[in-house]
Design an enzyme around this catalytic site. Structure first.
Site, mmCIF file in Angstrom:
data_model
loop_
_atom_site.group_PDB
_atom_site.id
_atom_site.type_symbol
_atom_site.label_atom_id
_atom_site.label_comp_id
_atom_site.label_asym_id
_atom_site.label_seq_id
_atom_site.Cartn_x
_atom_site.Cartn_y
_atom_site.Cartn_z
ATOM 1 N N ASP A 186 0.850 -1.192 0.000
ATOM 2 C CA ASP A 186 0.000 0.000 0.000
ATOM 3 C C ASP A 186 0.882 1.236 0.000
ATOM 4 O O ASP A 186 1.873 1.288 0.747
ATOM 5 C CB ASP A 186 -0.882 0.049 1.249
ATOM 6 C CG ASP A 186 -2.132 -0.811 1.121
ATOM 7 O OD1 ASP A 186 -2.209 -1.554 0.130
ATOM 8 O OD2 ASP A 186 -2.985 -0.747 2.008
ATOM 9 N N GLU A 229 -4.753 2.436 -4.178
ATOM 10 C CA GLU A 229 -3.313 2.628 -3.972
ATOM 11 C C GLU A 229 -2.620 1.313 -3.616
ATOM 12 O O GLU A 229 -1.488 1.310 -3.136
ATOM 13 C CB GLU A 229 -3.053 3.667 -2.878
ATOM 14 C CG GLU A 229 -3.453 3.244 -1.479
ATOM 15 C CD GLU A 229 -4.893 3.572 -1.150
ATOM 16 O OE1 GLU A 229 -5.203 3.691 0.044
ATOM 17 O OE2 GLU A 229 -5.712 3.723 -2.083
#
Length: 495
Positions: A186, A229
């Protein structure tokens, strides 16, 4: 006359039949392929990820248009073939009439044959045109399939492609025992990029992460944008230890990114998680373990890597062994290194200056001996970390005006402006000796890196590419001579 008619009719009929058969097979293959692709696109790959799993309206429209064009083409060809068959039947009637003596033979036969050959030629032209159109539609279908499996923003594989690659890796593990590792990551504090700098800044961050993954992930592995993301990498034929090393390499590459947006330098980091495949584990469980490792990295303060041992997520320490191995080399300041393109451009500029002012330039080409074997035994990540450390050490021995580039295959090249070949050999030999005297710990083993070296002075008539090739050619010839000498020494020692 009867034989001539029979042969002529047989040849014409054969030409038509073969042409039609070839077209029919190709056309059926295209239709089947079209239906197969449409069927795959009709069902989302992951129901919980509708946005990433279904085709866009534009993709659906393009697929429908391609199908309609194929249907139209089928009708046209069917009409052409039907018309041709009717014509052939009328010709056959005329030939039968000639055979029965109802018409004069010679001139009529020649006219009939000419008409049949002309009809055959026209049908062949139409069939060739149809074949070209089918090829065009097939290319359109392939493009749609590529776009359906590619993330538009990052140009990495998308979630659909990830699911397919993960399933394939799982099946290979079950059937052939080919292990693999899953890395998930992430981007840290991604929401802040959007809130502070706007969504275009967030898009630029994601694009840069995508380019970085495309650069540092091996071609045989699968890097994808998992969603938002989140990114994922499937390491083929890899252990969880390989995954830990690769995770740290990816994390460091993201941390080193230079993201410029709106005059601001955006600092980007990532939290990384790793899980290795285990027997009789569902893919969903593997993904969950990797995701839990990511969560562990976030709880630990972000910008770090965790791995999951099937029970809990642990901070990656195996990668620190590689760092320790790197530190066992002579101390060096960490720097960024030129790639081949940058090095070539700078060498081109330096050669132009050399021609004007007569300043000599010498290139030194290094190669880690048996680098491919080292990567095979310890993994690509270890190989790249050792090469990074080697490049850092070599860089520490150079002057500010010198330039080092890290090349593929465990090779480095150094440009030494103002140095003669003899002076460059002294520098290079000093590097070789220092490296060979530093054993590198890798787990329970220690290895000693040995370097092959080539030296070449840039000649006035050489360009950048030929100068680099000359240095590498000297490396190859010198390495071969040294290998031969080592064999002779071994034979003498054995006597």
């Amino acid at each position: 006359m009867n034989l001539l008619l029979a042969v002529t009719v047989a040849r014409v009929a054969s030409d038509v039949a073969l042409a039609f058969a070839a077209f029919f097979v190709g056309f059926c293959g295209a239709v089947i392929y079209m239906r197969f692709i449409a069927a795959r696109h009709a069902t989302p790959a992951v129901p919980s990820e509708t946005a990433s799993g279904e085709m866009s309206a534009n993709d659906a429209a393009r697929a429908s248009m391609a199908a309609q064009q194929l249907r139209d083409l089928a009708r046209n060809v069917a009409y052409d073939v039907g018309a041709h068959n009717s014509f052939v039947e009328s010709i056959t009637d005329q030939l039968v009439g000639i055979e029965q003596g109802n018409a004069e033979g010679g001139a009529v036969v020649m006219d009939v044959v000419a008409k049949m050959l002309d009809a055959n030629k026209r049908l062949q032209t139409r069939l060739e045109d149809a074949e070209q159109k089918i090829a065009t539609q097939a290319e359109e279908i392939r493009n749609q399939q590529f776009e359906a499996r590619t993330d538009a923003l990052t140009r990495l594989a998308n979630r659909r492609a990830f699911d397919a690659a993960l399933l394939e890796s799982t099946e290979l593990f079950a059937s052939k025992g080919q292990s693999f590792a899953l890395i998930m990551l992430d981007v840290d504090n991604f929401k802040q990029f959007n809130d502070v700098h706007g969504h275009p800044a967030g898009d630029e961050v994601l694009r840069t992460v995508g380019r970085t993954l495309g650069r540092v992930v091996s071609s045989g592995d699968s890097a994808c944008r998992y969603g938002g993301e989140e990114f994922a990498v499937i390491l083929a034929n890899a252990t969880v230890e390989d995954g830990q090393l690769a995770a740290e390499r990816i994390r460091k590459a993201i941390e080193a990114m230079n993201v410029q947006f709106g005059g601001n330098a955006l600092r980007v980091t990532a939290s990384v998680g790793v899980a290795g495949c285990v027997a009789d584990e569902e893919t969903s469980a593997l993904v969950r373990r990797a995701d839990e490792a990511v969560y562990g990295a976030k709880k630990n303060g972000r910008n770090c890597s965790f791995w999951h041992d099937r029970e809990i997520a642990r901070l990656i320490v195996a990668a620190k062994a590689a760092d320790a191995a790197a530190k066992s080399l002579p101390a060096a300041e960490a720097k960024k290194f030129a790639n081949r393109s940058i090095f070539t451009d700078e060498l081109h500029r330096r050669i132009a200056e050399s021609r004007r002012f007569g300043v000599p330039i010498t290139l030194v080409h290094f190669r880690v001996r048996d680098f491919s074997e080292l990567e095979h035994n310890y993994g690509n990540a270890i190989g790249m970390l050792l090469l990074d450390s080697l490049a850092s050490f070599v860089q520490s021995t150079l002057r500010d005006m010198d330039l080092l580039a890290r090349l593929e295959g465990g090779e480095l090249v150094v440009m030494l402006p103002g140095s003669s070949a003899s002076a460059a050999k002294i520098v290079g030999q000093r590097v070789r000796t220092s490296i060979s005297l530093c054993p590198v710990p890798l787990g329970d083993h220690q290895i000693r890196l040995e370097l092959d070296m080539g030296v070449s002075s840039v000649q006035p008539d050489e360009d950048a590419a030929s100068a680099m090739e000359s240095a590498r050619a000297d490396l190859v010839s010198t390495a071969a001579a040294e290998a031969q000498q080592r064999l002779q020494d071994a034979d003498l020692a054995a006597v």
